[in-house]
Design an enzyme around this catalytic site. Structure first.
Site: not given
Length: 207
Positions: A10, A13, A71, A160, A181, A186-187
């Site tokens: 990816s 940044a 992804d 988002y 965070k 999710h990450r």
């Protein structure tokens, strides 16, 4: 602990920063593929896992390094799961060849105008390959549930995040600190699932 270099498939940044924060305790340095002169590859598949595997193999083959691909995207229930794998390119058009986060957010707001059902979730599929031909990729999936608000709030994060409201925290993702965070996203969730297996790959137990 000696540093191990992994190429991230990816050029985002924000993702590079997040992964370095999450993996540095393991002595892992995450390098963007762009810094190695590796171009982005096509992401033609309809699923996150297919695209993540494709990106990881591409980055590993051209760098000669282990690769990590992420992804991820946001899936909005009222839109049948869109933007989904198209999240980064949601506002793509003849006029917007490379849509910005603001472009994508503005389109999502427009699509949900007058819609009361605003539930959504971020999803992240991580793939780790020791080499381009690794026959046993490590795969982990994480999800983060919330609501899409009507206008952006917060200055942190990316993508988002300013529209993604987390009810149990009373904040959008863009109002959270990086540490907050990473602990719930999710990450972060996907990476926690990947870490034990990744540790075994990187530092196998001695005989």
């Amino acid at each position: 602990m000696p540093s191990k270099k992994i190429v991230l498939a990816s050029n985002n940044a924000g993702k590079v920063k997040e992964f370095n924060a999450l993996l540095s305790p393991l002595g892992i340095e995450v390098i963007s593929q762009g810094l190695l002169g590796i171009p982005s590859c096509e992401e033609p598949f309809p699923s996150f896992v297919e695209n993540a595997i494709t990106k990881a193999r591409h980055a590993s083959k051209l760098s000669g390094l282990p690769a990590l691909a992420d992804d991820s995207g946001i899936c909005v229930d009222a839109l049948g799961g869109l933007p989904g794998v198209l999240s980064a390119r949601f506002a793509l058009s003849d006029q917007k060849k490379d849509p910005s986060d603001d472009d994508n957010n503005a389109l999502l707001i427009k699509k949900l105008t007058g819609v009361s059902q605003r539930s959504a979730h971020f999803t992240c599929t991580l793939v780790y390959l020791e080499s381009a031909d690794d026959p046993e990729p490590l795969i982990a999936v994480g999800k983060w549930h919330g609501q899409i608000i009507e206008s952006p709030k917060g200055q942190s994060g990316f993508g988002y995040d300013p529209l993604f409201f987390v009810p149990e925290l009373g904040k959008t993702a863009a109002e959270l600190s990086a540490e907050e965070k990473n602990s719930v996203s999710h990450r972060g969730t996907a990476l926690k699932k990947l870490l034990l297996e990744l540790q075994q790959r990187i530092s196998p137990p001695s005989c």
